[in-house]
Enzyme design. Structure first.
Site, PDB file in Angstrom:
ATOM      1  N   GLU A 127       1.230   3.766   1.538  1.00  0.00           N
ATOM      2  CA  GLU A 127       1.325   4.782   2.989  1.00  0.00           C
ATOM      3  C   GLU A 127       2.635   3.374   3.644  1.00  0.00           C
ATOM      4  O   GLU A 127       3.068   4.316   4.089  1.00  0.00           O
ATOM      5  CB  GLU A 127       0.110   4.302   3.370  1.00  0.00           C
ATOM      6  CG  GLU A 127      -0.551   5.383   3.866  1.00  0.00           C
ATOM      7  CD  GLU A 127      -2.210   4.606   2.844  1.00  0.00           C
ATOM      8  OE1 GLU A 127      -3.616   4.744   2.950  1.00  0.00           O
ATOM      9  OE2 GLU A 127      -1.755   3.468   2.154  1.00  0.00           O
ATOM     10  N   CYS A 158      -2.584  -0.053   7.067  1.00  0.00           N
ATOM     11  CA  CYS A 158      -2.188   1.651   7.289  1.00  0.00           C
ATOM     12  C   CYS A 158      -1.977   2.067   8.661  1.00  0.00           C
ATOM     13  O   CYS A 158      -0.971   2.875   8.767  1.00  0.00           O
ATOM     14  CB  CYS A 158      -1.411   2.243   5.879  1.00  0.00           C
ATOM     15  SG  CYS A 158      -1.729   1.390   4.176  1.00  0.00           S
ATOM     16  N   CYS A 185      -6.684   2.664   5.631  1.00  0.00           N
ATOM     17  CA  CYS A 185      -7.352   0.839   5.734  1.00  0.00           C
ATOM     18  C   CYS A 185      -5.937   0.381   7.312  1.00  0.00           C
ATOM     19  O   CYS A 185      -5.447   1.257   8.479  1.00  0.00           O
ATOM     20  CB  CYS A 185      -6.891   0.084   4.745  1.00  0.00           C
ATOM     21  SG  CYS A 185      -4.872  -1.153   4.494  1.00  0.00           S
ATOM     22  N   HIS A 194       0.725  -0.926  -0.249  1.00  0.00           N
ATOM     23  CA  HIS A 194      -0.024   0.154  -0.150  1.00  0.00           C
ATOM     24  C   HIS A 194       1.133   1.223   0.025  1.00  0.00           C
ATOM     25  O   HIS A 194       2.080   1.870   0.554  1.00  0.00           O
ATOM     26  CB  HIS A 194      -0.936   0.101   1.193  1.00  0.00           C
ATOM     27  CG  HIS A 194      -1.951  -1.095   1.354  1.00  0.00           C
ATOM     28  ND1 HIS A 194      -3.178  -0.634   2.238  1.00  0.00           N
ATOM     29  CD2 HIS A 194      -1.710  -2.123   0.838  1.00  0.00           C
ATOM     30  CE1 HIS A 194      -3.562  -1.519   1.473  1.00  0.00           C
ATOM     31  NE2 HIS A 194      -3.229  -2.992   1.313  1.00  0.00           N
TER      32      HIS A 194
END
Length: 171
Positions: free
Chosen positions: A70, A101, A98, A68
């Site tokens: 992040e 993250c 999410c 992801h």
């Protein structure tokens, strides 16, 4: 020191301009993900008023659920800084983080997160979960502000998923 209403407006406008500048940098990263047919999420981490690292989603490209934007940005920042503590840094990300993250953000001690679009299905900052404010608390408190350039961030996501649905119809 006292400020006039005009002085305060100048300060507020400068802060808003800075947020827009950094979210635009995150949107450029999201566009890179979009161009790779990845979910278009982009992220920048800011230190001392400058972009420190940039990242975008690479889950499909790397065949790795951890990729992801992040998490990639946090990893880059830790390596560049030579420390896991990112206390004096802020994150700008195009979509509400999410659960994974958000946990990584807490663990890395990011000071504040600014996100664009809210994520009603899996957002873990305030939409579905509230990872930054769990009942028994964390060792670090992350501040956040959502809705920064929300429309622009949402538009890219909506365009991506519309095109993905159309591609899947053709199969």
């Amino acid at each position: 020191m006292e400020f006039t209403p005009e002085d305060l407006q100048v300060i507020i406008t400068a802060m808003e301009d800075q947020h827009i500048k950094f979210m635009k940098a995150a949107l450029k990263e999201a566009q890179k993900a979009y161009d790779k047919k990845e979910c278009p999420i982009g992220c920048v981490i800011v230190k001392d008023g400058k972009v420190f690292v940039r990242a975008h989603n690479l889950k499909l490209t790397k065949s790795n659920a951890l990729m992801h934007a992040e998490v990639i940005a946090i990893d880059k920042a830790c390596k560049k800084l030579g420390d896991w503590r990112l206390n004096d840094m802020d994150m700008y990300v195009t979509l509400e983080p999410c659960t994974m993250c958000s946990g990584a953000i807490v663990q890395s001690r990011i000071r504040k997160v600014y996100f664009g679009a809210y994520e009603p299905k899996s957002g873990a900052v305030c939409s579905c979960n509230d990872i930054f404010n769990v009942e028994h608390g964390h060792n670090h408190k992350v501040e956040f502000e959502g809705g920064v350039m929300e429309e622009e961030c949402s538009e890219l996501m909506l365009k991506f998923f519309k095109e993905m649905r159309e591609r899947n119809k053709l199969k």
